[in-house]
Design a protein around this motif. Structure first.
Motif, PDB file in Angstrom:
ATOM      1  N   ASP A  76       0.859  -1.183   0.000  1.00 12.04           N
ATOM      2  CA  ASP A  76       0.000   0.000   0.000  1.00 12.04           C
ATOM      3  C   ASP A  76       0.898   1.236   0.000  1.00 12.04           C
ATOM      4  O   ASP A  76       1.848   1.299   0.770  1.00 12.04           O
ATOM      5  CB  ASP A  76      -0.854   0.063   1.280  1.00 12.04           C
ATOM      6  N   VAL A  77       0.582   2.196  -0.863  1.00 18.98           N
ATOM      7  CA  VAL A  77       1.339   3.451  -0.868  1.00 18.98           C
ATOM      8  C   VAL A  77       0.358   4.608  -0.945  1.00 18.98           C
ATOM      9  O   VAL A  77      -0.588   4.555  -1.723  1.00 18.98           O
ATOM     10  CB  VAL A  77       2.257   3.578  -2.110  1.00 18.98           C
ATOM     11  N   THR A  78       0.584   5.624  -0.171  1.00 15.13           N
ATOM     12  CA  THR A  78      -0.198   6.845  -0.310  1.00 15.13           C
ATOM     13  C   THR A  78       0.771   8.007  -0.518  1.00 15.13           C
ATOM     14  O   THR A  78       1.710   8.158   0.251  1.00 15.13           O
ATOM     15  CB  THR A  78      -1.022   7.117   0.968  1.00 15.13           C
ATOM     16  N   VAL A  79       0.555   8.757  -1.590  1.00  4.47           N
ATOM     17  CA  VAL A  79       1.365   9.950  -1.802  1.00  4.47           C
ATOM     18  C   VAL A  79       0.438  11.150  -1.754  1.00  4.47           C
ATOM     19  O   VAL A  79      -0.503  11.252  -2.545  1.00  4.47           O
ATOM     20  CB  VAL A  79       2.096   9.919  -3.162  1.00  4.47           C
ATOM     21  N   ASN A  80       0.681  12.045  -0.812  1.00  3.74           N
ATOM     22  CA  ASN A  80      -0.141  13.248  -0.702  1.00  3.74           C
ATOM     23  C   ASN A  80       0.336  14.312  -1.673  1.00  3.74           C
ATOM     24  O   ASN A  80       1.465  14.281  -2.137  1.00  3.74           O
ATOM     25  CB  ASN A  80      -0.077  13.792   0.729  1.00  3.74           C
ATOM     26  N   ARG A  81      -0.563  15.245  -1.969  1.00  5.26           N
ATOM     27  CA  ARG A  81      -0.201  16.336  -2.879  1.00  5.26           C
ATOM     28  C   ARG A  81       0.912  17.184  -2.280  1.00  5.26           C
ATOM     29  O   ARG A  81       0.843  17.568  -1.119  1.00  5.26           O
ATOM     30  CB  ARG A  81      -1.411  17.232  -3.125  1.00  5.26           C
ATOM     31  N   GLY A  82       1.936  17.431  -3.072  1.00  7.27           N
ATOM     32  CA  GLY A  82       3.015  18.329  -2.665  1.00  7.27           C
ATOM     33  C   GLY A  82       4.052  17.727  -1.738  1.00  7.27           C
ATOM     34  O   GLY A  82       5.008  18.395  -1.375  1.00  7.27           O
ATOM     35  N   GLU A  83       3.864  16.477  -1.335  1.00  2.00           N
ATOM     36  CA  GLU A  83       4.833  15.940  -0.378  1.00  2.00           C
ATOM     37  C   GLU A  83       5.964  15.188  -1.079  1.00  2.00           C
ATOM     38  O   GLU A  83       5.882  14.853  -2.259  1.00  2.00           O
ATOM     39  CB  GLU A  83       4.154  15.012   0.640  1.00  2.00           C
ATOM     40  N   CYS A  84       7.030  14.937  -0.296  1.00  2.00           N
ATOM     41  CA  CYS A  84       8.111  14.096  -0.789  1.00  2.00           C
ATOM     42  C   CYS A  84       8.124  12.829   0.052  1.00  2.00           C
ATOM     43  O   CYS A  84       8.323  12.877   1.259  1.00  2.00           O
ATOM     44  CB  CYS A  84       9.448  14.825  -0.693  1.00  2.00           C
TER      45      CYS A  84
END
Lengths: 339, 335
Positions: B30-38
Motif C-alpha cells: 500500500d502506498v499513499t502519496v499526498n499532494r506536494g509531499e516528498c
C-alpha cells in the motif's frame, strides 16, 4: 602511536599515455597524457588504517595500484618494510607481493567465474609455494573460508552461487590466505547494500585485529572512512590536498574541498548544516587540469593567486597538513561562523 | 478518497514467473502519496521498491505481471485504463527518472531532440503551425535546461548525452521528466551513481523544483541519510513488503520495526568510532516460495514463536505503521 612506517610513498606519480587514433597519428598528433597521480607522498604505520578519500576520477584507485606496482609508477619511490620496491626485479617483487595484497571493489568482476572457490582462494598458496599438497591447500582454504564467515563445505562452488556480500568475503579470503602484512582495500564495501556493508566492515576490523594487518582503505564515503580510519588522506585530481589524524580532519577540516565533502554527505541525524559549503560545477577533466591550485574552479574561496600558483603543503596541526593558499582566511571564516 | 491524496496504491502484488518458480517481487504493498509531499522509499536491492513504482507506471513487462491491487491516481484507477490512455498519462502526469542516466537517455539523439520528443508527445499548449511550433519547442527546451541549472542551454541542446558529465546527465533526465509539468515525479535512485558533492546539487535541485512547481515526489533510495534530509514521510521496504512507514523524523528517532533499527545501526558513523557496528546477520530471503511467516524472521534478533505466521501492518502511533507483532506491546511492558 610511535611512528613505525610499514609503507612509505615518496613523490609518487603515475602518468597514463593515451595513444592517438590512427587518423590522429597520421596527422602527427601528440599522445595525450593524463597525470592520474601527481607527486603523492604518504606513509602508513604498522597496524594503522589510512583512509584515502576522494570522488570518482581523483586517482585514489590508481594510487592504490601504483603502490602495489599493479600499475607501474612513472616516478617516485615506494618503500615497504624498509625495502625500495619500485626497482625490485620481478622474482623479488613476486615474493614481496605475498606480503601486500588487495581487495577489489566489484565482487562480480574480480572473481573468475570459471574457477571454484578452492581454486580462487588457493591460487596465492600455489603461486607462493605455501601449500605442498592439494589436500594441504584445500585444508588451508577451508580454514580461511571459516575465518571470513563462509562454510568449508562451499569449497567446490562457483562464484555465481554466492551473493554479492559472500563474494566479497571470497575476495577477502584470497587476499588474506598468503598471510600478508598490508592490504589495499579498494572500495571493498561500495557495491554492497547497507546491511551487508556493515557485516563486511565488521569482518575487516576483526581480521585486522586477528592477523595484525595494516590497511590502506580507499573509499568515496566519508562515513565509512571516518568510522574506520586512524588517519585520513583527501585526494583531489591526483593530489593529496589534506592529510591528518581522523579526529582532527573531522573536527577541523582545513581545506575547502574537505569541508565541502563533509557537508555534502546526507546524514541521518539532524546536524548543523549552517556552514554547508556547496560546490558548484563538476570535477574538471584530468586531461586538461586547471592551472595553479587544481581546486580553484570549484572553490568558493578562490582568488587570483590560486589560479596562478600551486599551493605548498603546510603543517596545520599535529600530523595534520593541507595544501591551500587561503588556510588563514578560511580559518577566520570558520571561526567567524562559529562565533 | 481525500482531496489531499494524489496517488493511492492498495494491495499491489507484482509477480515474475521464472524457471525456479514464481517470484513475488511486490506483495500486498500500500502506498499513499499526498499532494506536494516528498515520500521516501528505502530498501536494499531486491526489496521491491523499484518494481512497485514500475507497476504504478505500467512499465512491468513479461515475465512480470501485476496480479492484484488498485492503483488510483487522482481518482482514476490506472489498472483499468486502456494502454493508449495510460500512454498519454505516463510522462504527462506521472514522470519517472532512472538511476543510470547514461542508459536511460538515447545516445544517438541530441539532448534537444529528446526534450522535443517529450514536448511533442505531451504538451498540448504548443502552437499548431510548424514554424511557430518549432520555435516554441526550442524556447521551452532552453527554459527546462536552464531550470535544472545547465549553463548556455541553447548550445548544449545540440549536444549528445556522452558530451555531458554524470551529474549533468541526471539533470537532463530530470529536465525531460519535468518538461510536461507532471503532478508526480518518481525519482528512482537519482543520485546513487553520483559523487557526494554532485549528489548534494541534484537533491537540492529536486527539492527546489518540487516547491516551485508544487508537485509530489517519490524518492526511491537505499540511503537513509538522503531520506532524512529530503523526505517528509518514509516507507521502508523489505523482501517485497512495506515493513514500516511514518513521518521521517519519527521513524529515524524511534524506529519500530527491527529491520529499520538494524538498517540504522548498520550505517557507519564517525561518531561511533571504536564501537563495533551491529550489522544485521544473514541475508534477504529468496523470494520464491516464501513460507507464511514474518519475512525478517531469520535475521531478527527479537523473533519468537509468535512470528511464525503471516504478519500484518500494525498501527504504531499517529500516522505510523509497522509490520511487527512486537509493536502491539506497549513500550512500558517490553522492558
Amino acid at each position: 602511536m610511535t611512528a613505525d612506517p610499514l609503507l612509505k610513498v615518496t613523490n609518487l606519480t603515475k602518468v597514463y599515455t593515451g595513444r592517438p587514433s590512427l587518423v590522429g597519428r597520421m596527422l602527427g598528433r601528440a599522445p595525450v597524457n593524463v597525470r592520474a597521480v601527481s607527486d603523492v607522498s604518504l606513509s602508513v604505520n604498522r597496524g594503522e588504517i589510512l583512509g584515502l578519500i576522494g570522488e570518482s576520477g581523483c586517482g585514489k584507485s590508481t594510487l592504490g595500484r601504483a603502490i602495489l606496482r599493479l600499475h607501474e609508477p612513472t616516478a617516485g619511490k615506494v618503500e615497504f618494510g624498509g625495502t625500495d620496491i619500485t626497482a625490485l626485479p620481478a622474482p623479488d617483487m613476486k615474493a614481496m607481493r605475498r606480503r601486500m595484497q588487495i581487495i577489489f571493489q566489484d565482487p562480480y568482476a574480480s572473481l573468475n567465474p570459471r574457477r571454484t572457490v578452492a581454486e580462487i582462494v588457493g591460487l596465492p598458496l600455489q603461486l607462493h609455494g605455501l601449500a605442498k599438497t592439494r589436500s594441504e591447500m584445500r585444508e588451508k582454504v577451508a580454514l580461511m573460508l571459516e575465518k571470513v564467515g563462509l562454510k568449508a563445505g562451499q569449497l567446490d562452488r562457483y562464484p555465481h552461487q554466492f551473493s554479492g556480500g559472500q563474494r566479497q568475503r571470497i575476495g577477502i579470503a584470497r587476499a588474506l590466505i598468503s598471510n600478508p602484512e598490508f592490504i589495499v582495500c579498494d572500495e571493498p564495501v561500495s557495491a554492497l547494500d547497507v546491511s551487508i556493508q556493515a557485516q563486511i566492515i565488521q569482518l575487516l576490523q576483526d581480521l585486522k585485529r586477528e592477523f595484525a594487518l595494516t590497511y590502506l582503505f580507499i573509499s568515496h564515503d566519508i562515513s565509512v572512512i571516518g568510522y574506520l580510519s586512524d588517519r585520513v588522506a583527501v585526494m583531489y585530481l591526483g593530489e593529496i590536498v589534506e592529510m591528518g589524524p581522523v579526529e582532527s580532519i573531522l573536527a577541523r577540516p582545513r581545506h575547502p574541498y574537505t569541508q565541502s565533502l563533509m557537508s555534502a554527505v546526507p546524514e541521518v541525524e539532524a546536524s548543523d548544516k549552517s556552514q554547508r559549503v556547496q560546490l558548484s560545477g563538476d570535477l574538471p577533466s584530468p586531461l586538461s587540469p586547471p592551472s595553479g591550485c587544481k581546486f580553484h574552479t570549484r572553490c568558493p574561496l578562490a582568488i587570483d593567486i590560486c589560479r596562478q600558483r600551486q599551493p605548498e603543503t603546510e603543517r596545520v596541526g599535529t600530523g595534520h597538513t593541507a595544501a591551500c593558499h587561503r588556510l588563514k582566511e578560511n580559518l577566520s571564516l570558520l571561526e567567524g561562523a562559529r562565533a | 478518497m481525500s482531496d489531499d491524496i494524489l496517488l493511492e496504491v492498495r494491495g499491489l502484488r507484482t509477480v515474475f514467473d521464472t524457471r525456479a518458480g514464481q517470484v513475488c517481487a511486490v506483495d500486498g504493498v500500500d502506498v499513499t502519496v499526498n499532494r506536494g509531499e516528498c515520500l521516501g522509499i528505502v530498501g536494499e536491492s531486491g526489496s521491491g521498491k523499484s518494481v512497485t513504482f514500475a507497476s504504478v507506471m505500467g512499465l512491468v513487462r513479461s515475465p512480470g505481471r501485476i496480479e492484484a491491487g488498485e492503483i488510483v491516481f487522482d481518482g482514476t484507477d490506472l489498472r483499468k485504463l486502456s494502454p493508449r490512455k495510460m500512454q498519454a498519462l505516463r510522462g504527462r502526469d506521472i514522470a519517472m527518472t532512472m538511476q543510470d542516466a547514461l542508459t536511460a537517455l538515447n545516445p544517438a539523439l541530441t539532448v534537444g531532440e529528446q526534450l522535443a520528443e517529450m514536448l511533442e508527445a505531451h504538451d498540448d499548449d504548443l502552437p499548431r503551425r510548424r514554424g511557430a511550433r518549432r520555435a516554441a519547442i526550442q524556447a521551452r527546451s532552453v527554459e527546462m535546461l536552464t531550470l535544472v541549472g545547465i549553463p548556455s542551454a541553447g548550445d548544449r541542446l545540440r549536444q549528445y548525452p556522452h558530451e555531458f558529465s554524470g551529474g549533468m546527465r541526471q539533470r537532463i533526465m530530470i529536465a525531460i521528466a519535468l518538461a510536461s509539468k507532471p503532478r508526480l515525479l518518481i525519482a528512482d535512485e537519482p543520485t546513487t551513481a553520483l559523487d557526494v558533492t554532485i549528489q548534494a546539487q541534484v537533491l537540492e535541485l529536486i527539492s527546489k523544483l518540487r516547491a516551485e512547481l508544487g508537485m509530489s515526489v517519490v524518492l526511491i533510495t537505499h540511503d537513509l541519510g538522503v531520506v532524512a534530509e529530503h523526505c517528509d514521510r518514509v516507507m521502508v521496504m523489505y523482501a517485497g513488503q512495506v515493513v514500516e512507514e511514518g513521518p521521517t523524523a519519527q521513524v529515524i528517532r524511534d524506529p519500530r520495526h527491527p529491520y529499520t533499527r538494524g538498517l540504522l545501526a548498520s550505517i557507519p558513523r564517525p561518531a561511533l568510532r571504536g564501537q563495533p557496528i551491529r550489522p544485521i546477520d544473514g541475508q534477504v530471503p529468496d523470494l520464491v516460495d516464501l513460507p507464511p511467516q514474518c519475512r525478517f524472521l531469520d535475521r531478527c534478533p527479537e523473533a519468537g514463536e509468535a512470528c511464525r505466521h503471516l504478519i500484518d501492518m500494525h498501527p504504531a502511533g499517529p500516522a505510523r505503521r509497522a509490520r511487527c507483532i512486537r509493536i502491539a506491546v506497549p513500550e512500558t511492558e517490553k522492558a
